[in-house]
Design a protein around this motif. Sequence first.
Motif, short mmCIF file in Angstrom:
data_model
loop_
_atom_site.label_atom_id
_atom_site.label_comp_id
_atom_site.label_asym_id
_atom_site.label_seq_id
_atom_site.Cartn_x
_atom_site.Cartn_y
_atom_site.Cartn_z
N VAL A 1 -11.53 6.51 -6.36
CA VAL A 1 -12.22 7.45 -7.24
C VAL A 1 -13.67 6.98 -7.36
N ALA A 2 -14.61 7.81 -6.91
CA ALA A 2 -16.04 7.50 -7.02
C ALA A 2 -16.66 8.48 -8.01
N VAL A 3 -17.34 7.94 -9.03
CA VAL A 3 -17.91 8.77 -10.10
C VAL A 3 -19.29 8.29 -10.48
N ALA A 4 -20.05 9.20 -11.10
CA ALA A 4 -21.34 8.87 -11.69
C ALA A 4 -21.47 9.69 -12.98
N PRO A 5 -22.25 9.21 -13.93
CA PRO A 5 -22.38 9.91 -15.21
C PRO A 5 -22.95 11.32 -15.07
N ALA A 6 -22.64 12.17 -16.05
CA ALA A 6 -23.22 13.51 -16.12
C ALA A 6 -24.74 13.39 -16.26
N GLY A 7 -25.44 14.48 -16.03
CA GLY A 7 -26.89 14.48 -16.06
C GLY A 7 -27.42 14.50 -14.65
N ALA A 8 -28.68 14.10 -14.48
CA ALA A 8 -29.25 14.03 -13.14
C ALA A 8 -28.48 13.00 -12.32
N PHE A 9 -28.15 13.33 -11.08
CA PHE A 9 -27.38 12.41 -10.25
C PHE A 9 -28.20 11.16 -9.97
N ASP A 10 -27.58 10.00 -10.19
CA ASP A 10 -28.23 8.71 -9.95
C ASP A 10 -27.32 7.89 -9.04
N VAL B 1 -6.44 11.07 -12.67
CA VAL B 1 -7.74 11.05 -13.34
C VAL B 1 -8.08 12.44 -13.85
N HIS B 2 -8.82 12.43 -14.94
CA HIS B 2 -9.31 13.67 -15.55
C HIS B 2 -10.82 13.53 -15.71
N TYR B 3 -11.58 14.35 -14.97
CA TYR B 3 -13.04 14.32 -15.05
C TYR B 3 -13.50 15.26 -16.16
N ARG B 4 -14.37 14.76 -17.04
CA ARG B 4 -15.00 15.62 -18.03
C ARG B 4 -15.94 16.61 -17.33
N LYS B 5 -16.23 17.71 -18.01
CA LYS B 5 -17.22 18.66 -17.50
C LYS B 5 -18.51 17.91 -17.18
N TRP C 1 -20.20 13.65 -12.29
CA TRP C 1 -20.34 13.64 -10.83
C TRP C 1 -19.17 12.88 -10.23
N HIS C 2 -18.61 13.38 -9.15
CA HIS C 2 -17.51 12.69 -8.47
C HIS C 2 -17.51 13.06 -6.99
N HIS C 3 -16.97 12.14 -6.22
CA HIS C 3 -16.77 12.41 -4.80
C HIS C 3 -15.49 13.20 -4.67
N PHE C 4 -15.37 13.99 -3.62
CA PHE C 4 -14.08 14.67 -3.40
C PHE C 4 -13.01 13.62 -3.15
N LEU C 5 -11.75 14.02 -3.07
CA LEU C 5 -10.64 13.08 -2.97
C LEU C 5 -10.84 12.06 -1.85
#
Length: 163
Positions: A93-102, A117-121, A124-128
Amino acid sequence: MRELTPEPLTAAAFAPFGSVIEASDAATKIDINQGHAVRYDALAEVDVADEGGRAVISLFRAKPLGELVLRTFERHPLGSQSFVPLGGRPYLVAVAPAGAFDPAAVRLFRAEGHQGVHYRKGTWHHFLLVLEESDFLVVDRAGPGDNCEEVEVELADRIRVRL
């Protein structure tokens, strides 16, 4: 190119991005069905009603990437998403915080086959990112509006996964 090694998926580490869906001791447990089952209650909150959205359940069958390099991330501004593995196989699972992608804020987790996993609205996340072909039960948003934004990671910011 930056390299990341997956860290274990825990509720505390993943909290900035959403929820871990698993039968853990931290969950609210309710005995049901005359004591023949335990309900691990409200493990994630489905948030999909913006702009007339509705919850749908789908099945995704994912194949491994040939090369484990993270090149593209997406987010869903109108709804949350849940992914629950059906075959008991670990995945990433690859994720980054909401907002501008960093790209410097990307975190990489290793999920065990019993963890969803449950991603909040807006997360940012990578596909599976499966290590072998795997099926997932997906709770997602359907309805009007543009609910998928993608970003292509600049060549210098791409991330190679170390296993």
